[in-house]
Design an enzyme around this catalytic site. Structure first.
Site, PDB file in Angstrom:
ATOM      1  N   LYS A  31       1.063  -1.678   0.145  1.00 40.46           N
ATOM      2  CA  LYS A  31       0.036  -0.250   0.002  1.00 40.46           C
ATOM      3  C   LYS A  31       1.075   1.105  -0.212  1.00 40.46           C
ATOM      4  O   LYS A  31       0.780   2.365   0.223  1.00 40.46           O
ATOM      5  CB  LYS A  31      -0.805   0.413   1.284  1.00 40.46           C
ATOM      6  CG  LYS A  31      -2.376  -1.009   1.308  1.00 40.46           C
ATOM      7  CD  LYS A  31      -2.208  -0.815   2.584  1.00 40.46           C
ATOM      8  CE  LYS A  31      -3.473  -2.570   2.695  1.00 40.46           C
ATOM      9  NZ  LYS A  31      -4.405  -2.031   4.070  1.00 40.46           N
ATOM     10  N   GLY A  32       1.764   1.136   0.602  1.00 47.48           N
ATOM     11  CA  GLY A  32       2.988   2.054   0.771  1.00 47.48           C
ATOM     12  C   GLY A  32       3.015   3.142  -0.534  1.00 47.48           C
ATOM     13  O   GLY A  32       2.820   4.344  -0.574  1.00 47.48           O
TER      14      GLY A  32
ATOM     15  N   GLU B 216       8.197   3.503  -6.146  1.00 44.72           N
ATOM     16  CA  GLU B 216       8.448   2.399  -5.145  1.00 44.72           C
ATOM     17  C   GLU B 216       8.615   3.451  -4.162  1.00 44.72           C
ATOM     18  O   GLU B 216       8.939   4.611  -4.209  1.00 44.72           O
ATOM     19  CB  GLU B 216       9.663   1.642  -4.983  1.00 44.72           C
ATOM     20  CG  GLU B 216       9.105   0.168  -4.791  1.00 44.72           C
ATOM     21  CD  GLU B 216       9.061  -0.870  -3.598  1.00 44.72           C
ATOM     22  OE1 GLU B 216       8.243  -0.053  -3.001  1.00 44.72           O
ATOM     23  OE2 GLU B 216       9.247  -1.977  -3.812  1.00 44.72           O
ATOM     24  N   ASP B 217       7.917   3.597  -2.954  1.00 50.36           N
ATOM     25  CA  ASP B 217       7.837   4.197  -2.076  1.00 50.36           C
ATOM     26  C   ASP B 217       8.928   4.429  -1.089  1.00 50.36           C
ATOM     27  O   ASP B 217       9.383   5.265  -1.292  1.00 50.36           O
ATOM     28  CB  ASP B 217       6.790   4.013  -0.586  1.00 50.36           C
ATOM     29  CG  ASP B 217       6.413   2.640  -0.299  1.00 50.36           C
ATOM     30  OD1 ASP B 217       7.210   1.574  -0.510  1.00 50.36           O
ATOM     31  OD2 ASP B 217       5.784   2.375   0.966  1.00 50.36           O
TER      32      ASP B 217
ATOM     33  N   ASP C 285      14.523  -0.478   1.231  1.00 56.26           N
ATOM     34  CA  ASP C 285      14.940  -1.177   2.291  1.00 56.26           C
ATOM     35  C   ASP C 285      16.529  -2.385   2.107  1.00 56.26           C
ATOM     36  O   ASP C 285      17.230  -2.110   1.984  1.00 56.26           O
ATOM     37  CB  ASP C 285      14.044  -1.703   4.026  1.00 56.26           C
ATOM     38  CG  ASP C 285      13.749  -0.013   4.467  1.00 56.26           C
ATOM     39  OD1 ASP C 285      13.913  -0.174   5.196  1.00 56.26           O
ATOM     40  OD2 ASP C 285      12.227  -1.023   4.528  1.00 56.26           O
TER      41      ASP C 285
ATOM     42  N   LYS D  74      17.423   3.473   1.858  1.00 55.00           N
ATOM     43  CA  LYS D  74      18.002   3.358   3.217  1.00 55.00           C
ATOM     44  C   LYS D  74      19.560   2.734   2.354  1.00 55.00           C
ATOM     45  O   LYS D  74      19.359   1.291   2.826  1.00 55.00           O
ATOM     46  CB  LYS D  74      17.517   2.484   3.942  1.00 55.00           C
ATOM     47  CG  LYS D  74      16.319   3.639   5.028  1.00 55.00           C
ATOM     48  CD  LYS D  74      15.879   2.700   5.800  1.00 55.00           C
ATOM     49  CE  LYS D  74      14.266   2.966   6.325  1.00 55.00           C
ATOM     50  NZ  LYS D  74      13.741   2.237   7.416  1.00 55.00           N
TER      51      LYS D  74
ATOM     52  N   PHE E 211      13.427   4.431  11.363  1.00 55.67           N
ATOM     53  CA  PHE E 211      12.194   3.543  11.061  1.00 55.67           C
ATOM     54  C   PHE E 211      11.059   5.191  10.954  1.00 55.67           C
ATOM     55  O   PHE E 211      11.112   5.779  11.944  1.00 55.67           O
ATOM     56  CB  PHE E 211      11.384   3.029  12.238  1.00 55.67           C
ATOM     57  CG  PHE E 211       9.878   2.611  11.392  1.00 55.67           C
ATOM     58  CD1 PHE E 211      10.088   1.040  11.996  1.00 55.67           C
ATOM     59  CD2 PHE E 211       8.532   3.131  12.275  1.00 55.67           C
ATOM     60  CE1 PHE E 211       8.832   0.049  10.844  1.00 55.67           C
ATOM     61  CE2 PHE E 211       7.795   2.347  11.685  1.00 55.67           C
ATOM     62  CZ  PHE E 211       7.782   1.145  11.210  1.00 55.67           C
ATOM     63  N   VAL E 212      10.706   5.607   9.524  1.00 52.96           N
ATOM     64  CA  VAL E 212       9.642   6.647   9.410  1.00 52.96           C
ATOM     65  C   VAL E 212       8.662   6.029   8.453  1.00 52.96           C
ATOM     66  O   VAL E 212       8.793   5.168   8.368  1.00 52.96           O
ATOM     67  CB  VAL E 212      10.903   7.120   7.708  1.00 52.96           C
ATOM     68  CG1 VAL E 212      11.846   7.479   7.824  1.00 52.96           C
ATOM     69  CG2 VAL E 212      10.679   5.784   6.604  1.00 52.96           C
TER      70      VAL E 212
ATOM     71  N   ASP F 261       3.596   3.483   6.904  1.00 54.28           N
ATOM     72  CA  ASP F 261       2.502   3.859   8.404  1.00 54.28           C
ATOM     73  C   ASP F 261       3.625   2.464   9.512  1.00 54.28           C
ATOM     74  O   ASP F 261       4.645   1.900   8.554  1.00 54.28           O
ATOM     75  CB  ASP F 261       1.462   3.061   7.775  1.00 54.28           C
ATOM     76  CG  ASP F 261       1.239   1.251   7.784  1.00 54.28           C
ATOM     77  OD1 ASP F 261       0.944   0.506   8.301  1.00 54.28           O
ATOM     78  OD2 ASP F 261       2.818   0.432   6.754  1.00 54.28           O
TER      79      ASP F 261
ATOM     80  N   ARG G 135       0.379   7.076   7.612  1.00 58.34           N
ATOM     81  CA  ARG G 135       0.545   6.597   6.269  1.00 58.34           C
ATOM     82  C   ARG G 135      -0.291   7.941   5.835  1.00 58.34           C
ATOM     83  O   ARG G 135       0.225   8.679   4.225  1.00 58.34           O
ATOM     84  CB  ARG G 135      -0.914   6.012   5.533  1.00 58.34           C
ATOM     85  CG  ARG G 135      -0.505   4.955   4.416  1.00 58.34           C
ATOM     86  CD  ARG G 135      -1.400   3.851   3.785  1.00 58.34           C
ATOM     87  NE  ARG G 135      -1.101   2.632   4.229  1.00 58.34           N
ATOM     88  CZ  ARG G 135      -0.165   1.964   4.719  1.00 58.34           C
ATOM     89  NH1 ARG G 135       0.755   2.349   3.655  1.00 58.34           N
ATOM     90  NH2 ARG G 135      -0.408   0.622   5.197  1.00 58.34           N
TER      91      ARG G 135
END
Length: 183
Positions: A47-48, A103-104, A107, A135, A156-157, A163, A169
């Protein structure tokens, strides 16, 4: 959602709403140029990527098509194992298509690496990646990301699609979530 409504949960803002708007416009212009003679299929990973996909596609000036996938990687806690399960597959056939994965955040790169290989195996003419956030210090595998909005620290963002437990979100900025919220 404005920062003021959740500021007690936030350590610091890494990327402001205004910075995101400017960078999305820049990325759109680069993509317009790269895909000028093609009709790319923008593939959002749910969902990001919803916010990035919406803003990026509206900023682009060339014709595009959009589709969505939902995928889940197994692992303990928040650690991706790279073993992927498709929760919602594409509705569009990618054979001969120029696919742009939107992509949001990137990682570890494990799930994205799997997705690229999957799309190539399905016969896509090309598969490239645009990500708002990356990242670099969290990478476990190298993934060729053609366009990156911002490199950020391994924290952690939340916000702009990202979210924690389905919260934050819709925050307009990208911010570091206080560990007190998720510890």
């Amino acid at each position: 959602m404005d920062l003021s409504s959740v500021e007690k949960d936030i350590e610091k803002v890494l990327v402001t709403e205004e910075q995101i708007k400017v960078r999305i416009s820049e990325l759109a212009a680069e993509l317009d140029q790269h895909y000028a003679d093609k009709r790319p299929l923008l593939l959002g990973v749910l969902k990001g990527a919803v916010m990035v996909m919406a803003d990026l596609s509206r900023a682009m000036q060339i014709p595009v098509e959009m589709d969505w996938m939902a995928i889940s990687s197994y692992g303990s806690g928040t650690v991706s194992s790279g073993v992927v399960r498709i929760l919602k597959d594409l509705d569009t056939d990618v054979i001969g298509r120029h696919v742009l994965i939107v992509e949001d955040i990137i990682d570890s790169g494990l799930t994205l690496s799997w997705l690229i290989a999957n799309l190539e195996a399905r016969g896509a003419a090309s598969v490239k990646v645009v990500a708002l956030l990356r990242k670099p210090d969290a990478a476990k595998v190298e993934v060729n990301v053609a366009w990156v909005g911002f490199d950020i620290p391994n924290e952690f963002v939340v916000g702009y699609g990202l979210d924690y437990a389905e919260r934050y979100r819709t925050l307009k900025d990208v911010a570091v979530l206080s560990p007190a919220v998720y510890s």
